[in-house]
Write a protein that holds these residues in place. Structure first.
Motif, PDB file in Angstrom:
ATOM      1  N   ARG A 138       0.871  -1.170   0.000  1.00 37.79           N
ATOM      2  CA  ARG A 138       0.000   0.000   0.000  1.00 37.79           C
ATOM      3  C   ARG A 138       0.905   1.216   0.000  1.00 37.79           C
ATOM      4  O   ARG A 138       1.678   1.423   0.926  1.00 37.79           O
ATOM      5  CB  ARG A 138      -0.888  -0.017   1.242  1.00 37.79           C
ATOM      6  N   GLU A 171      -2.431   0.088  -4.538  1.00 34.72           N
ATOM      7  CA  GLU A 171      -2.611  -1.054  -3.648  1.00 34.72           C
ATOM      8  C   GLU A 171      -2.479  -2.323  -4.481  1.00 34.72           C
ATOM      9  O   GLU A 171      -3.165  -2.467  -5.491  1.00 34.72           O
ATOM     10  CB  GLU A 171      -3.979  -1.018  -2.968  1.00 34.72           C
ATOM     11  N   ARG A 217      -7.011 -16.661  -0.404  1.00 37.59           N
ATOM     12  CA  ARG A 217      -6.767 -15.251  -0.713  1.00 37.59           C
ATOM     13  C   ARG A 217      -5.997 -14.500   0.372  1.00 37.59           C
ATOM     14  O   ARG A 217      -6.403 -13.417   0.804  1.00 37.59           O
ATOM     15  CB  ARG A 217      -8.084 -14.552  -0.999  1.00 37.59           C
ATOM     16  N   ARG A 271      -4.973 -10.695  -0.234  1.00 36.14           N
ATOM     17  CA  ARG A 271      -6.064  -9.738  -0.036  1.00 36.14           C
ATOM     18  C   ARG A 271      -6.243  -9.430   1.447  1.00 36.14           C
ATOM     19  O   ARG A 271      -6.472  -8.287   1.847  1.00 36.14           O
ATOM     20  CB  ARG A 271      -7.350 -10.301  -0.644  1.00 36.14           C
ATOM     21  N   VAL A 272      -6.113 -10.455   2.273  1.00 36.31           N
ATOM     22  CA  VAL A 272      -6.235 -10.292   3.725  1.00 36.31           C
ATOM     23  C   VAL A 272      -5.103  -9.413   4.254  1.00 36.31           C
ATOM     24  O   VAL A 272      -5.323  -8.561   5.122  1.00 36.31           O
ATOM     25  CB  VAL A 272      -6.243 -11.675   4.415  1.00 36.31           C
ATOM     26  N   LEU A 328      -3.569  -7.056   2.555  1.00 39.38           N
ATOM     27  CA  LEU A 328      -3.890  -5.693   2.126  1.00 39.38           C
ATOM     28  C   LEU A 328      -4.950  -5.076   3.032  1.00 39.38           C
ATOM     29  O   LEU A 328      -4.846  -3.908   3.423  1.00 39.38           O
ATOM     30  CB  LEU A 328      -4.360  -5.685   0.673  1.00 39.38           C
ATOM     31  N   ASP A 329      -5.963  -5.853   3.389  1.00 39.73           N
ATOM     32  CA  ASP A 329      -7.009  -5.344   4.286  1.00 39.73           C
ATOM     33  C   ASP A 329      -6.421  -4.903   5.622  1.00 39.73           C
ATOM     34  O   ASP A 329      -6.855  -3.906   6.202  1.00 39.73           O
ATOM     35  CB  ASP A 329      -8.096  -6.393   4.505  1.00 39.73           C
ATOM     36  N   LEU A 330      -5.423  -5.627   6.101  1.00 45.94           N
ATOM     37  CA  LEU A 330      -4.795  -5.256   7.365  1.00 45.94           C
ATOM     38  C   LEU A 330      -4.015  -3.949   7.235  1.00 45.94           C
ATOM     39  O   LEU A 330      -4.072  -3.103   8.132  1.00 45.94           O
ATOM     40  CB  LEU A 330      -3.860  -6.360   7.848  1.00 45.94           C
ATOM     41  N   ARG A 367      -4.762  -1.535   5.270  1.00 42.39           N
ATOM     42  CA  ARG A 367      -5.811  -0.494   5.250  1.00 42.39           C
ATOM     43  C   ARG A 367      -6.332  -0.230   6.659  1.00 42.39           C
ATOM     44  O   ARG A 367      -6.493   0.920   7.068  1.00 42.39           O
ATOM     45  CB  ARG A 367      -6.963  -0.931   4.366  1.00 42.39           C
ATOM     46  N   LYS A 368      -6.628  -1.315   7.384  1.00 44.49           N
ATOM     47  CA  LYS A 368      -7.216  -1.213   8.722  1.00 44.49           C
ATOM     48  C   LYS A 368      -6.354  -0.365   9.645  1.00 44.49           C
ATOM     49  O   LYS A 368      -6.862   0.439  10.420  1.00 44.49           O
ATOM     50  CB  LYS A 368      -7.387  -2.611   9.314  1.00 44.49           C
ATOM     51  N   ARG A 418      -3.311 -14.423   9.385  1.00 46.05           N
ATOM     52  CA  ARG A 418      -3.782 -13.312  10.219  1.00 46.05           C
ATOM     53  C   ARG A 418      -2.930 -13.191  11.482  1.00 46.05           C
ATOM     54  O   ARG A 418      -2.459 -12.110  11.825  1.00 46.05           O
ATOM     55  CB  ARG A 418      -5.243 -13.519  10.611  1.00 46.05           C
TER      56      ARG A 418
END
Length: 122
Positions: free
Chosen positions: A53, A58, A68, A71-72, A74-76, A78-79, A108
């Motif tokens: 990111r 991204e 995936r 993707r997980v 990347l979500d972290l 962002r979070k 995770r």
């Protein structure tokens, strides 16, 4: 490796080992050298999943892993509002199929530990 990680964590789940590293990067072009460094540091790893990111860019890579995980990752990023960062998790297969759910949980847990070690979150 090409860059020093801000945080790193190692996790073992049913004999599979997960090596997570968080890096600060200058731009999207830094992703390839970081992944090359992981491939060199963990030559037995079957998968090197990553997320970048940086500004409006991204990118995530699953590297053939189930569930995936890129993707997980990347979500972290962002979070936790981690901009100009790359998160990489390398998995060394331990001989036991984990399935998407267990793989997702392992990724995770490893990534959260790497970010905590970098002291960017609590």
């Amino acid at each position: 490796m090409t860059a020093e990680p801000l945080g790193a964590a190692n996790l073992e789940v049913r004999r599979s080992r997960f090596h997570a590293h968080l890096y600060r990067v200058a731009g999207p072009g830094d992703l390839a050298p970081v992944l090359a460094g992981h491939r060199e540091a963990y030559p037995k790893a079957a998968h090197h999943c990553a997320a970048l990111r940086c500004g409006s860019v991204e990118v995530f890579k699953n590297d053939g892993e189930v569930g995936r995980p890129g993707r997980v990752l990347l979500d972290l990023l962002r979070k936790h509002a981690l901009d100009s960062h790359v998160l990489v998790v390398s998995r060394i297969f331990g001989g036991v199929l984990l399935g998407p759910g267990n793989v997702g949980r392992a990724f995770r847990d490893a990534r959260e530990a790497a970010i905590r070690e970098a002291e960017l979150i609590r």
